[in-house]
Design an enzyme around this catalytic site. Structure first.
Site, PDB file in Angstrom:
ATOM      1  CG  ASP A 142      -0.373   0.024   2.523  1.00  0.00           C
ATOM      2  OD1 ASP A 142       0.863  -0.083   2.606  1.00  0.00           O
ATOM      3  OD2 ASP A 142      -1.118   0.156   3.518  1.00  0.00           O
ATOM      4  CB  SER A 143       4.577   1.662  -0.232  1.00  0.00           C
ATOM      5  OG  SER A 143       4.726   0.550  -1.105  1.00  0.00           O
TER       6      SER A 143
ATOM      7  CG  ASP B  95       0.364  -3.977   2.193  1.00  0.00           C
ATOM      8  OD1 ASP B  95       0.260  -4.727   3.182  1.00  0.00           O
ATOM      9  OD2 ASP B  95       1.159  -3.016   2.131  1.00  0.00           O
TER      10      ASP B  95
ATOM     11  CE  LYS C  29       3.166  -5.715   3.860  1.00  0.00           C
ATOM     12  NZ  LYS C  29       2.632  -4.620   4.720  1.00  0.00           N
TER      13      LYS C  29
ATOM     14  CD  GLU D 249       0.568  -1.426   8.229  1.00  0.00           C
ATOM     15  OE1 GLU D 249       0.252  -0.639   9.161  1.00  0.00           O
ATOM     16  OE2 GLU D 249       0.999  -1.035   7.128  1.00  0.00           O
TER      17      GLU D 249
ATOM     18  CD  GLU E 248       8.050  -0.150   7.483  1.00  0.00           C
ATOM     19  OE1 GLU E 248       7.154  -0.916   7.088  1.00  0.00           O
ATOM     20  OE2 GLU E 248       8.204   1.013   7.063  1.00  0.00           O
TER      21      GLU E 248
HETATM   22  O1  KIV Z   1       3.528  -1.048   1.613  1.00  0.00           O
HETATM   23  C1  KIV Z   1       4.668  -1.528   1.496  1.00  0.00           C
HETATM   24  O2  KIV Z   1       5.337  -1.372   0.480  1.00  0.00           O
HETATM   25  C2  KIV Z   1       5.170  -2.319   2.614  1.00  0.00           C
HETATM   26  C3  KIV Z   1       6.602  -2.741   2.585  1.00  0.00           C
HETATM   27  C4  KIV Z   1       7.507  -1.598   2.686  1.00  0.00           C
HETATM   28  C5  KIV Z   1       6.887  -3.778   3.585  1.00  0.00           C
HETATM   29  O3  KIV Z   1       4.446  -2.583   3.517  1.00  0.00           O
END
Ligand code: KIV
Length: 262
Positions: free
Chosen positions: A42-43, A81, A110, A112, A179
Site C-alpha cells: 500500500d506504499s 497488502d 499482508k 499490519e 519494519e
Molecule cells: O507497503 C509496502 O510497500 C510495505 C513494505 C515496505 C513492507 O508494507
C-alpha cells in the site's frame, strides 16, 4: 514460488528477496532480475498516488494494482497488502476483503498488527488464505505512533513486539515483515519464530529483506529513510532524458530522418 518454497528458505538459511511492484512493466523487470517474491504494497499510496501516507489507499486501488501485477507475473509469489480499514473493523469484513485478493490472483495477503490482529489472521489462515504479518513501524498507524519512528527501542516495547511475532506465528501467519526496529530485536524475533522474517530497516539478521521498488531504483526521493539504499539513480536518468528530449525538439533535432517515414 509457493508458500512452502518460501518458508523452506528459512530452514535452508537462504535469504528471501522481496520487492514491491505495482504494475505489469515493473513486474516483468523484477522477474527478469530473478526476484521471486513481489509485494503489492500500500506504499503505492505514497510513491504512485503522491499522498503523504498510506491511509487513503482503498480496496479498489489495491485490487486494480494487484490485477496488473498478477497478470504479468509468471513465477513470483505475489502478496497483496490489505489497505487501511479493509480488515480492522470486523472479522467478517477482513475475511471477505482478504478473499477478494485471492480471487484477483494474489497468493497471499499482508496486514499490519500482532496480538490484536491474531484473530483475523487465524480466521484467514483457517480457510486457506496465507497471511504475512507486519510489525514494528506499521505505516497504517503513523498517527498513533507519532510519525515514522523506529519501534521497539525500549525494553517493554521490544517485549511486546516479540509477543506480537509469537501471536502471528501461532495464528498461522506464514511470514512477518519487521519494519524499522533495532537490529538486536529483529535478530531475537527471527531466532524465536519458525516462520521467515522479512526486514525493512531491521538489520541484516532477518531471513529476508524487502524494499520499495521506487526507493531501490532511486526514483522516489521526497523522503529517503536511513534504511533505504538506492541501487540506481533512475530519477536522475529520467530528468536527463526528458531535458534532452525537450532541447532537441526545441532545436529541431528531433525527429531526425531516422525517426521519420518517407
Ligand atoms: O507497503 C509496502 O510497500 C510495505 C513494505 C515496505 C513492507 O508494507
Amino acid at each position: 514460488m509457493t508458500i512452502t518454497e518460501f518458508q523452506q528458505h528459512k530452514r535452508d538459511k537462504r535469504k528471501l528477496i522481496v520487492v514491491t511492484a505495482y504494475d505489469a512493466l515493473f513486474t516483468r523487470i523484477v522477474e527478469q532480475a530473478g526476484i521471486e517474491v513481489i509485494l503489492i504494497g500500500d506504499s503505492l499510496g505514497v510513491v504512485v498516488q503522491g499522498k503523504p501516507n498510506t491511509l487513503s489507499v482503498t480496496m479498489d486501488d489495491m485490487l486494480y494494482h494487484s490485477r496488473l501485477v498478477v497478470g504479468a507475473a509468471r513465477r513470483a509469489l505475489v502478496i497483496s497488502d490489505m489497505p487501511f480499514m479493509s480488515y480492522q473493523a470486523s472479522q467478517e469484513e477482513a475475511l471477505r476483503n482478504a478473499g477478494r485478493f485471492l480471487q484477483a490472483g494474489a497468493t497471499a495477503v499482508k496486514l499490519e498488527g500482532g496480538v490484536v490482529m491474531a484473530d483475523r489472521v487465524r480466521a484467514m489462515t483457517s480457510i486457506g488464505i496465507p497471511v504475512m504479518g507486519h510489525l514494528g513501524m506499521t505505516p497504517q498507524s503513523v498517527h498513533a505512533l507519532g510519525g515514522y519512528k523506529v519501534q521497539g527501542k525500549v525494553k517493554d516495547q521490544a517485549a511486546m513486539l516479540l509477543d506480537d511475532a509469537k501471536a502471528l506465528e501461532a495464528a498461522g501467519a506464514f511470514a512477518i515483515v519487521l519494519e524499522a526496529m533495532p537490529t538486536g530485536l529483529a535478530k531475537k524475533i527471527t531466532e524465536t519464530v519458525s516462520i521467515p522474517t522479512i526486514g525493512i530497516g531491521a538489520g541484516p539478521h532477518c531471513d529476508g529483506q524487502v524494499l520499495v521498488l521506487y526507493d531501490l531504483l532511486g526514483l522516489f526521493d521526497e523522503f529517503i529513510p536511513k534504511f533505504v539504499k538506492p541501487y540506481a539513480q533512475l530519477k536522475e536518468d529520467a530528468l536527463q532524458a526528458l531535458r534532452r528530449y525537450k532541447e532537441e525538439v526545441q532545436q529541431g533535432k528531433f525527429p531526425s530522418d531516422s525517426e521519420s517515414y518517407h
